[in-house]
Design an enzyme around this catalytic site. Structure first.
Site, short mmCIF file in Angstrom:
data_model
loop_
_atom_site.label_atom_id
_atom_site.label_comp_id
_atom_site.label_asym_id
_atom_site.label_seq_id
_atom_site.Cartn_x
_atom_site.Cartn_y
_atom_site.Cartn_z
N LYS A 84 0.84 -1.21 0.00
CA LYS A 84 0.00 0.00 0.00
C LYS A 84 0.87 1.25 0.00
O LYS A 84 1.94 1.27 0.62
CB LYS A 84 -0.87 -0.07 1.26
N SER A 93 -9.53 1.19 3.46
CA SER A 93 -8.73 2.01 2.57
C SER A 93 -7.69 1.22 1.77
O SER A 93 -7.11 1.79 0.85
CB SER A 93 -8.03 3.11 3.37
N THR A 127 -6.68 0.67 10.41
CA THR A 127 -6.95 1.38 11.65
C THR A 127 -8.30 0.88 12.15
O THR A 127 -8.41 0.36 13.25
CB THR A 127 -6.97 2.90 11.41
N SER A 128 -9.29 0.98 11.28
CA SER A 128 -10.62 0.43 11.58
C SER A 128 -11.24 -0.03 10.26
O SER A 128 -11.83 0.77 9.54
CB SER A 128 -11.47 1.51 12.25
N GLY A 129 -11.03 -1.28 9.90
CA GLY A 129 -11.68 -1.85 8.72
C GLY A 129 -10.88 -1.87 7.43
O GLY A 129 -11.31 -2.50 6.47
N SER A 130 -9.74 -1.23 7.38
CA SER A 130 -9.09 -0.98 6.09
C SER A 130 -8.43 -2.17 5.42
O SER A 130 -8.08 -2.10 4.24
CB SER A 130 -8.05 0.14 6.23
#
Ligand SMILES: *[C@@H]1O[C@H](CO)[C@@H](O)[C@H](O)[C@H]1NC(C)=O
Ligand SMILES: *[C@@H]1O[C@H](CO)[C@@H](O)[C@H](O)[C@H]1NC(C)=O
Ligand SMILES: *[C@@H]1O[C@H](CO)[C@@H](O)[C@H](O)[C@H]1NC(C)=O
Ligand SMILES: *[C@@H]1O[C@H](CO)[C@@H](O)[C@H](O)[C@H]1NC(C)=O
Ligand SMILES: *[C@@H]1O[C@H](CO)[C@@H](O)[C@H](O)[C@H]1NC(C)=O
Ligand SMILES: *[C@@H]1O[C@H](CO)[C@@H](O)[C@H](O)[C@H]1NC(C)=O
Length: 573
Positions: free
Chosen positions: A126, A207, A228-231
């Site tokens: 990424k 993301s 971080t939350s869901g990425s």
């Protein structure tokens, strides 16, 4: 260490070429006999795996037997990227040194020196993850184009030490989705809009959007994402792949553009649980540059994640279902919650058949309160204020002279390519307006309040109350609670929205996030450092279902190893 990979370029020795010629002749012979050649074993015992699904063991077998080389793998993956990238925008940049690195690794293999299970396998990372090479590290932004990290991110250094080839940088939701409240998943100023492959205009989620799409389409062996939350979990679900979000501290975040030091983690995205476990094994480890890694219970003796891939992984496991979390899905998803829940029930039945004990109503007792709370966002905002300034201060080149979030916001608002104000800077505005960084005296009580949603009032409460090994959820509902407390999640492909599902657009109205054929995943959640056990469960579940190959894509690259010019069928004979 890293520098030496790039600077010492060793030409391919003659005997390697003659090996290739030898294999080429066998292949031509085979093609003459069979007429056409898809994945047929050659007399030399070679099978050319389809790169859409090629596993680590298939790729390593082919490399070991000399059926193909890492140079040829890199060439083919680049052809595949070029085939689909103008439509899907999954890859931002190809490493200009990838072929030279592959040559060197091929040569080392010929010398009998390999560095482990990833030797010679191309991996994408990424755009958030620092590489000390000729590529950008920019979180998709224009603000960081031209900036230079002083060395590789530790996870990248670990990949290189393990023999992987960093093939390129993947597209992502800009700044890991921590900039705008009205942007779209997978959009960034550097590469534009990323799409997933199962539907026209499919929302890739984010993301780590490009890492998911590229892994799904076999544009590399695997990819790294960050969460971080869901990425990691959410885009992995939408692209029909396996994603592992490790415990915060299992993998080092050093030289990775931060959002929140309490929540950020780097993890593998792959097409099978076993391949994800293999990549995880290579990137874990203690790192003095990231002290969250120093509190791991493993101390240089990390679990064998690959060995955890065991068909009995679900047997005698106690698995809980937080029904109250599932009960909230219709509030967010409307009628598209129905097929998600129906699919989830089928997954539960598979787990029972595999010997798991299902515990109903393992509820996250503070979940409804969490949905109304802004406390977790305040923690992330405070961490971002401190963490970004720290990251920027470590750059060796910072052409736009960015000192912190305020500068990044100002640059972004004045940069036409950043599509401001059509895509705003709301999250930064809020963080700067609140003015609370993570050394402020106000911070600690806010953080403790947030932890409650994940600990007693969330996952940890459910696990201990019912003596559970894990909790399962539809992947779309699996990430907010583990985000707050830094616990691991694994998503496994399981299903797709059925025919007749009504088409739903994202809030901007420019991407489709629910429609027939769009993939659905199941997630396993456990306490900190429980990856070994989660991998065992995920593997046993995957092997009983094997749904990934049953789904239909709108876009697929066609180039295969056979299509390289030096294997051109028309020149055979
Ligand atoms: C890590 O180091 C920072 C200072 O560099 C310190 O504030 C923090 O408490 C440390 N965290 C851990 C988990 O040791
Ligand atoms: C699978 O795991 C079980 C339980 O941990 C163990 O007894 C068994 O030997 C493992 N099987 C393999 C093939 O590793
Ligand atoms: C768990 O949540 C479900 C769905 O909201 C609810 O029906 C059930 O009563 C709850 N169970 C407990 C023990 O709280
Ligand atoms: C954090 O905020 C304090 C004031 O509360 C300030 O003195 C300090 O410089 C800030 N640190 C960062 C990294 O922004
Ligand atoms: C904001 O950015 C503009 C354009 O890049 C620049 O001219 C201006 O000086 C910046 N303002 C601040 C306060 O940094
Ligand atoms: C294979 O050869 C044909 C005819 O010479 C040519 O048109 C084609 O482009 C070649 N394929 C590749 C992948 O180079």
């Amino acid at each position: 260490m890293t520098f030496s990979w790039l600077s010492s370029i060793i030409p391919v020795p003659g005997y390697l070429l003659s090996m290739a010629v030898f294999n080429f002749l066998w292949l031509c012979l085979l093609l003459l006999i069979t007429g056409l050649g898809e994945s047929k074993p050659t007399p030399a015992g070679c099978t050319l795996p389809s790169l859409l699904d090629a596993t680590q063991s298939e790729l390593q077998a082919g490399l070991r037997l000399g059926c193909f080389t890492s140079v040829e793998l890199v060439q083919t993956y680049i052809h595949r990227i070029n085939e689909v990238n103008s439509k899907l925008n999954a890859v931002l940049q190809i490493n200009p040194d990838a072929l030279k690195i592959a040559e060197r690794l091929d040569w080392q293999r010929q010398q009998g020196r390999t560095y482990g299970p990833l030797h010679g396998l191309p991996i994408l990372v990424k755009d958030l993850i620092g590489t000390y090479d000729r590529m950008e590290t920019a979180a998709g932004s224009l603000a960081l184009v031209g900036s230079k990290v002083r060395e590789d991110a530790t996870v990248v250094a670990n990949l290189r030490k393990g023999g992987a080839i960093i093939l390129g940088k993947t597209s992502m939701s800009e700044w890991a989705n921590a900039r705008s409240s009205i942007s779209s998943n997978g959009w960034n100023a550097r590469g534009g809009q990323t799409y997933a492959a199962y539907h026209e205009e499919q929302d890739p989620s984010g993301s780590s959007s490009g890492s998911a799409v590229a892994t799904d389409l076999g544009l590399a062996f695997a990819a790294l994402g960050t969460e971080t939350s869901g990425s990691i979990i959410l885009p992995s679900e939408k692209s029909n792949i396996v994603g592992i979000k490790p415990t915060v501290g299992l993998t080092s975040r050093y030289m990775v553009i931060p959002v929140s030091e309490r929540e950020d983690t780097i993890g593998p995205m792959a097409r099978t649980v076993r391949d994800a476990a293999i990549v995880l094994q290579v990137i874990v480890g203690e790192d003095a540059e990231d002290n969250y890694t120093l509190v791991s219970p493993f101390h240089h003796k990390y679990p064998d994640y690959t060995a955890a891939c065991n068909l009995t992984g679900l047997q005698d496991k106690r698995i809980g279902i937080p029904r109250n979390v599932i009960a909230t899905l219709p509030n967010f998803l409307g009628s598209t919650a129905d097929p998600i829940i129906a699919s989830f029930e089928r997954a539960v039945a598979v787990m029972e058949e595999a010997g798991a004990t299902i515990v109903e109503d393992a509820n996250f007792t503070a979940y409804e309160a969490l949905l109304r709370s802004e406390t977790p966002q305040r923690v992330v905002a405070a961490d971002m204020l401190s963490g970004l300034a720290d990251y920027l201060s470590r750059l060796t080149s910072n052409p736009n002279h960015l000192g912190g979030l305020e500068d990044v916001r100002n640059f972004t608002q004045h940069s036409p390519g950043e599509d401001f104000p059509m895509r705003d800077t709301h999250l930064w505005d809020m963080a700067l307006f609140a003015g609370m960084n993570n050394t402020s005296p106000d911070f600690w009580p806010v953080y403790q309040q947030a932890l409650h949603f994940g600990e007693d009032g969330g996952l940890l409460g459910a696990l201990s109350r019912d003596g559970l090994d894990a909790v399962i959820l539809p992947s779309c509902a699996a990430t907010s609670v583990p985000g707050i407390i830094g616990t691991p999640v694994i998503t496994v492909p399981f299903d797709a929205f059925p025919a007749g599902t009504s088409i739903r657009y994202n809030t901007r109205g420019d991407l489709i996030d629910a429609a027939p054929g769009i993939p659905l995943g199941i997630s396993f959640l456990g306490p900190k450092w429980s990856e070994e056990s989660l991998i065992a469960m995920a593997y046993a579940f995957e092997q009983r279902t094997l749904t990934r190959r049953k789904l239909h894509r709108e876009v697929e690259p066609r180039n295969q190893l056979l299509d390289l010019p030096n294997w051109n069928r028309s020149s055979c004979g």
